[in-house]
Each structure stands twice: as structure tokens, then as C-alpha cells.
Design a protein around this motif. Sequence first.
Motif, mmCIF file in Angstrom:
data_model
loop_
_atom_site.group_PDB
_atom_site.id
_atom_site.type_symbol
_atom_site.label_atom_id
_atom_site.label_comp_id
_atom_site.label_asym_id
_atom_site.label_seq_id
_atom_site.Cartn_x
_atom_site.Cartn_y
_atom_site.Cartn_z
ATOM 1 N N HIS A 38 49.230 45.589 35.870
ATOM 2 C CA HIS A 38 50.245 44.781 34.953
ATOM 3 C C HIS A 38 50.540 45.793 33.555
ATOM 4 N N ARG B 102 50.340 40.113 35.552
ATOM 5 C CA ARG B 102 48.974 39.456 35.389
ATOM 6 C C ARG B 102 48.002 40.657 35.100
ATOM 7 N N GLN B 103 47.696 40.097 34.092
ATOM 8 C CA GLN B 103 46.544 41.135 33.129
ATOM 9 C C GLN B 103 45.849 41.271 33.851
ATOM 10 N N THR B 104 44.553 40.824 34.616
ATOM 11 C CA THR B 104 43.544 41.591 35.224
ATOM 12 C C THR B 104 43.768 42.053 36.822
ATOM 13 N N ASP C 247 57.504 55.375 6.537
ATOM 14 C CA ASP C 247 56.545 53.997 7.086
ATOM 15 C C ASP C 247 57.525 53.257 7.969
ATOM 16 N N ASP D 6 41.722 52.741 34.616
ATOM 17 C CA ASP D 6 41.201 54.300 33.629
ATOM 18 C C ASP D 6 40.497 55.362 34.537
ATOM 19 N N ASP E 13 56.762 58.400 16.457
ATOM 20 C CA ASP E 13 55.590 58.885 15.620
ATOM 21 C C ASP E 13 55.027 59.843 14.584
ATOM 22 N N LYS F 277 59.552 54.682 10.634
ATOM 23 C CA LYS F 277 58.976 55.132 11.239
ATOM 24 C C LYS F 277 58.618 53.728 12.229
ATOM 25 N N LYS F 278 58.467 52.168 11.545
ATOM 26 C CA LYS F 278 58.153 51.568 12.493
ATOM 27 C C LYS F 278 59.608 50.954 13.306
ATOM 28 N N GLN G 89 59.642 52.890 15.933
ATOM 29 C CA GLN G 89 58.752 53.176 17.372
ATOM 30 C C GLN G 89 59.309 51.441 17.821
ATOM 31 N N PRO H 172 54.239 35.725 35.048
ATOM 32 C CA PRO H 172 55.677 37.336 34.850
ATOM 33 C C PRO H 172 55.781 38.826 36.200
ATOM 34 N N LYS I 209 58.167 60.674 9.300
ATOM 35 C CA LYS I 209 56.941 59.997 8.301
ATOM 36 C C LYS I 209 56.875 59.577 7.584
ATOM 37 N N ASN J 117 57.815 33.438 33.912
ATOM 38 C CA ASN J 117 57.127 33.776 32.734
ATOM 39 C C ASN J 117 57.073 31.325 32.097
ATOM 40 N N GLY K 296 51.806 46.118 31.258
ATOM 41 C CA GLY K 296 52.112 46.695 30.017
ATOM 42 C C GLY K 296 51.006 46.975 29.466
ATOM 43 N N LYS K 297 50.012 47.577 30.285
ATOM 44 C CA LYS K 297 49.465 48.557 29.781
ATOM 45 C C LYS K 297 49.828 50.014 29.287
#
Lengths: 503, 380
Positions: free
Chosen positions: A157, A407-409, A106, A201, A101, A109-110, A113, A403, A104, A398, A159-160
Motif C-alpha cells: 500500500h 489496496r490497504q490490506t 505552527d 513491518d 518538522d 510548519k503545517k 509539511q 486505485p 518552529k 479511484n 499510502g503507508k
Amino acid sequence: MLTLSLLAGCATSDTRTADTAVAPGANALQLVNRMTWGANAGTMQHVGRIGLPRYIDEQLGPGRASPLPPPIAQQIGAMTISTKPLVTLVQDLEQQRKDADAVKDDDAKKIAQQAYQAEMNRVAREAQTRTLLRAVYSQDQLREQMVWFWMNHFSVHSGKANNRAMIGDFEEAAIRPHALGKFRDLLAATVFHPAMIRYLDNEQNAANRINENYAREVMELHTLGVGSGYSQRDVQELARILTGVGVNLGTTMPNVKKELAAQYVRRGLFEFNPNRHDYGNKVFLDQPVKGRGLDEVNEAIDRLSRNPATARYVSRKLAIYFVSDDPPAALVDRMAATFTAGDGDIAATLRTLFTSRELDGSLGRKFKMPMHYVVSAVRLAYDDKPILNAGPMLNWLNRMGQPLFGRQTPDGYPMIETAWASPGQMTTRFEIAKAIGSGSAGLFKTDGPQPIEKPAFPQLANALYFGQVQQTLSLSTRRALEQAGSPQEWNMLLMSSPEMMYR
Amino acid sequence: MNRRQLLKTLAALSAMSMMPAGRLFAAPATGNRLLVVFLRGGYDCANLLVPISSKYYYETRPNIAVPVPGNEPNTALPLNADSGQAAFIPFAGTDDLSRSHFETQDSIELGQPLNQGRNYQSGFLNRLVATLSGRDAIAFTDQLPIVLQGSVQVANTVLRTVGKPSVDTRQSGLIATMYQGTSLEKRVSDGFTIRDEVMREMTAEMDAASRNAISAKGFELEARRIARLMKDRHNIGFVDVGGWDTHVGEGGATGYLAGRLDELGRGLNGFSQEMGDEWRNTVVVVVSEFGRTFRENGNRGTDHGHGTVYWVLGGGIHGNQIAGEQIALTQKTLFQNRDYPVLNEYRAVFGGLFARMYGLNDSQLDRIFAGTKAQDLGLI
């Protein structure tokens, strides 16, 4: 009434004692298919030697830790998640993220990341691979199923945020040690794990800035079950109790008021910050909770894990997983009674299930989720021959929409037939049946610039097939198999058959 | 918000004005079609529907603002006033304030009230299908998305990449015989039918390509394929498009986001062409989980925000308008001094669209969006 089917050529002890009763009339192959990730030749030989009652005892033993085959143990031992403790792993990755992050330019940085994301993905894939290797090769098959079951029950999940780095530890440190142990210990381990706190959360939950997300899901999904009688007030009160329970990825301690400093707790990445805690008194599930800090959370965990609604909710979910999409109420009642009598003893609750008549009547009728389909196929096709690459299995999962850790939820994957047997899903399954049946499918070829490949072919027409599987096939399936033009096609047809879709 | 400009890329939509703009939605038609396009990642709506009259927009986006046309005439064009086939709903979104991609996407797809127990296996499009009859919904995604999960069995198929099935016709036949008389018989045969249908469409596409037709790629290819399937049989569709999370190097009139919008615009244009006469009976709704910060961040990008802009497209809609509740954009009207506020809640917006499209009454709408009053924006 005892009709244990004997493994061809093996003497099977089918005598049983009163306290190790097997489901009456249970067919050994079918029962093993239900209790494990799928029967294979090695397991059936073992069952043939020691008998089904002892096998069930073995599998239910909570303290078992059978060694993995050395090549598999080596694969797992070489993983970053096996060699780096969670705190180091997460802090190193966090540093990499901050460094990226701070770049400097762009474009640079990409790139930085992307490198960070790639490393996170690699670590998450290690955790997925480890789960699959254990599911295929561990002798403690029931434990491995329970690890999956609880990972799905306390679904996180990956992915979070940075949960890709923490998901392996969540399984290893929070779920696996308690998979057949006491529910209270299991629940507590998830409450204090950073992956769960972050996923739902609770790190945003603070006095006067309440975030109810985790409090609600703990009651709705992890313990009491929706509609079991708790109120919105209970959700709010539990959220207040959980204030201050958070995650600290750094090395510094937050500024804590002097008078509360003794209350501060840091265990690994878990942090209890008294500054953020609501010290007022609460009323939770009709009983007062004296405001006093982190100990309120332990009190809430006690109440939740010992509530009769939890016994019923967890028992029913276990019965859905192991018996039927709509399990008989009488079985659930008996399991709940065992759960309560044993103070949330998971193995004892499962013993009630595995020695029930209801289980006997359900054998061969539970639709395999993608995870069961994939793992049972690889176990059947390759027995204990160690695969070199779990990548194809991950891809199949998948493609079938299940996967690992994906599970997202927070409700976890559904475990019933209607969720997995849509027209498109069946067609995909046949494509995967063909991939599995046609050859080694990439399972015996390592990744990387100089891959190692070992010759392998799915041996589905094996002694187990001719000795036991064949008898379970319908006339239509046998007729279709007779029309196969090649061993590959025969494999594909067997793996596509209705009998292979059920366990 | 009375003067708005669209990026050049969306001007492609004006090509659709060649087709007669019928008003077939006056009476709910059974043959009408709905495609929901979900832009996952939270697209920066302020660089699509550009508030060119807002000084504050130009002050706070020194590097990524889209210029007022005239200064750079080739980069931004006005929405074609004649097309009438595109409308925009600014300040749209959800009251969910998590600003988390996953949570907000999930909560929108579920379409259930916030702050109470949720049923994670009931998405709002599935509830729509359950409320209607004679509808055949399909997701053009690799997994069945939450929005289409629920009591009605819905198929999904990936069109982004279509591989030739490895299970051949003879093998499919053998497999089908194994399922005769079992509870899975119909699902197995339906699965083979959809697979063959997709393959027929793909063969037609390859034939067209071999006759020197310009071959589409990326989202345009996918969108054209979707249209061919939706023209025949499937009348409610869902697809998602990723790549909108522009925290870094977003670009302005040109650059990363402009490229993504260009691809999206070409895809939707291709979809409308491919639908042919059926475009008159088709409504496309483009949504995203949230908007982005009004000001640019320190990386010439934008961060997770709140309100966004939904699009409604179709051959028979009352287009060429900016619909719904609006507010002048100044620093004071920004939500939490950073984002577009949400004035048009998505459940009310979708409820209003569904009511018009399908002639639903209040109790039917309540089954889809419990406790929400539908908002009729007069677009259909």
C-alpha cells in the motif's frame, strides 16, 4: 476444430506446430482480449500478420523489451522517478520531511509539511501514470499484465509511511524484471525491497522483539497459501529468520558489535543489521536452519519458492486471473507441474495456461476488474494515439475502487466478479462509460497553468468494431446501439454493454 | 473518572431530549437501525471526554488542555443530564499495538482475532448482516470499506458530494435492456434504483433549501442525507470521517480539534433530527482506531496512542452514562506510561451492543466475533 477468426482483409496464418499449440478453437479477438490489457486495431493487425501462435510465443518471451512509442517514452523519461535513483529520491524527501518538522512556528510548519506531502503524492502519481502508460501502449502486453498481477500478489500500500516514494522502484526494480522470469528471483526481490519490508513491518522485527507480520503474510499470501499445512511455529521461526532485515534511509551505519561487523549488509536502502538478528538455530517447514545471518533468509526463500504448495497456490491464482473465478482443478494441476518442472518458470507456467482447452472454454466470460475496464477502453478508443494525461484514468480507477497501489490490506485486490459487480459499482461503471464515450475526457490535455490540448475523439465505431467486435454482440446490445441518438451516445452504450464488461 | 465534561459542541445533542425517550429495544425490534461512524486518524479522546479531576491531565497538557468549566464558562459545558441519548465508553479499543493507522483500522474493521491468519474479505458488519435476515446495509463511502466486505453483497454510495448522474433516464433504460436475461440484470437494475433514490432525496433537499431552510454543509449535510436514506430502506449504515490525526497545533477548548468535534456534533445532531420518530429505534456508534498520547507533544499536538473513547447515541438508549470498565487516570495507570489502556475491547463491546439490538445468541455472536465474550454495558 481450428476456428481462428480471420481479421478482415488480412491474411492470417492459422497453421500451427505441435510445440506452439494455441488453445483449440480460440477466437483471435477473444484470446487477445484475455492475453493483453484489451484488443485494439494495431494489435489485431499485428496478430493478423504473424498469426496467433507466433503472437503467443512473442508475448511469452521473457527477455522481450519492445520500445514504447516515442511520445510515451518521453513522458516516462521526464519523470523524477526515471531520473533520480531511489536512494537519492528517498533521502531528499526525508530531508524535506525533517526540515518541515524542525520549523518552529505552527502555521509555517503545517505549510512545510503540506509541501512535503504534496511532493510525495506527486512522485507516487508518477509511478501510477507510468504503469498506465505502459499498460496502454506497450507491445509487451502480457508482461504488463504480469507486472500488475505481481504488484497485486505482492501488494504494497503506497499510502503507508513513505512508500509513495518507493512504490515506483518496487515495481521497476523488484517486480518488472522478473514478471515472466523465475518465481524464486521474484520472491527474493520483494523480500529485499525496502517498500515491502516497511509495509509489512519487518523493520520492527528483531531478536527477542519479534514482529510476525511479514513472516505470516509471506507464507499466507505470497507463497504457500493459507491452509496449506504450515504452522504457527513456522510463522514464528520464519519471523526469527527475518530478524535484522530492515530499512536504513540515512547515510550512517548503525553501531554493530565488532564480532558481527562483517555480517552487516547495506544495499541501497536495504539493510541487514546483525545486532538485531536472532542467531539461534531454527526449524522451518520441518527442516533445521542453522543460525548464521542473512543467508538463513536465502535458505528460507529457496524452501518457500520450491515448496509444492507454492506451485499450486501461485498456479491457481494465475488461473483465477486469466481463466475463471473458480478455475478447473485439472488445469491448475498441469500448471503446477510445469511450475515445478521449470523451477518456478513463470512464462512456462503461463504457456500451459494459454495453450489449454480450459482457456478456450472460458473466453469472453471473465469479468473485467476496473483496471481491465479502464485500460481496455482507452486502448480500444485511441489505439496507438498517445494520451497526454493519465489523470482521468487514475480518477476512474479511484471511483471504481481500484486505485493503483491503493489496496490497504496485503492480500491485494480480489480478481473475481463478485468483488466488482455490485449494483453501485455497475452504476459507476456506466457513468465512466459515458465519460469515455462522450469525448476526449481530459486524456489529451496536460495539467499545469498553461495546458496543451490536442483534439481527440474516441473512435469506437472503427474497422475493428465492424470487422470483429460487432459479431460478438448479443441481439439486445445491437438493438440498443441502433437507438443511439449520437456518436457519443453510441460510444456510451457500447462501453456500457455486457460484452465490454467481460474479457 | 467520575466527573466528566463534554465540549460545548456536543451539548447540541441535548436538543434531542425534546423527543420522547422510548425504550423500544427491550424486545429486539426488526425496524431498528445502526449507524457506525469511524473517525479515521485516531481522535484525541482526552479533549472530548475531559478528565477534569485529573491533575496530571492539566500538568501534561500545558497548551492544549480543555479548562475546567467555571474558569472559562463559555468553553465547556456539562453533558445535559436530561437528554439520556448519549453514552461514552472510555478505555475502549483494540489489543492491536502497531499504532499504525492503516493496520489498526484494518484490524478493527475485520474484527477478527489477532495473531492468526486473517480473511481480508470479511468485515464484522458484513458478518452481522449475514447473521441477521432482512437487513439492508449500505456504506456511505466512495469505496466499499473493509468492515462491510464479505459474503453479503453490500451497496455503497457517496453522499458527501452528490453529482447529478450523467447517464439519463432514457440511457439507463437502454442500458438495462442490454442486460435483460444476463446474470447481471438484477444488479444493474438495483444500481439504477439506488441512484434514483439518492437523487430523489437530493431533490427534496434542494426544495427545502429553496424554501429558505438553513443549508447544511460539510459533515452535517452528509449526515442529514444519510438519515434520509436510513429512514426509508437501509437499516445498517457505515460512514467515515477524517481529519483527526492531530500531531501539530491541536488546540484546546477552541482551535483545530474543537472545530472538527463541532462539525461532527452538528452532523450527528442533524442526523438525529432528520431521523424523526425513527431516532427512537436508532443506535449510532462512533469509533476511532486508537486514542492519542495522554501528554501533549513538542508541537502542541498529540501522537498515536492506544485506548480511546467510543460513543453510543440514540433516541432509545440508556444514555447519560460513562459505561464499561474504568480506572483512575494517573501517571501510573497510563499504558506504557503514555496512553489510555484498553479495558473495553471493541469486539466485546460491539458484541454486547449487537446482542441487545438484535437479540443474538452466543453462537450467532461467535460467527461475528469468533472467540469473544460479549460485554453487556447495559446501554440498550
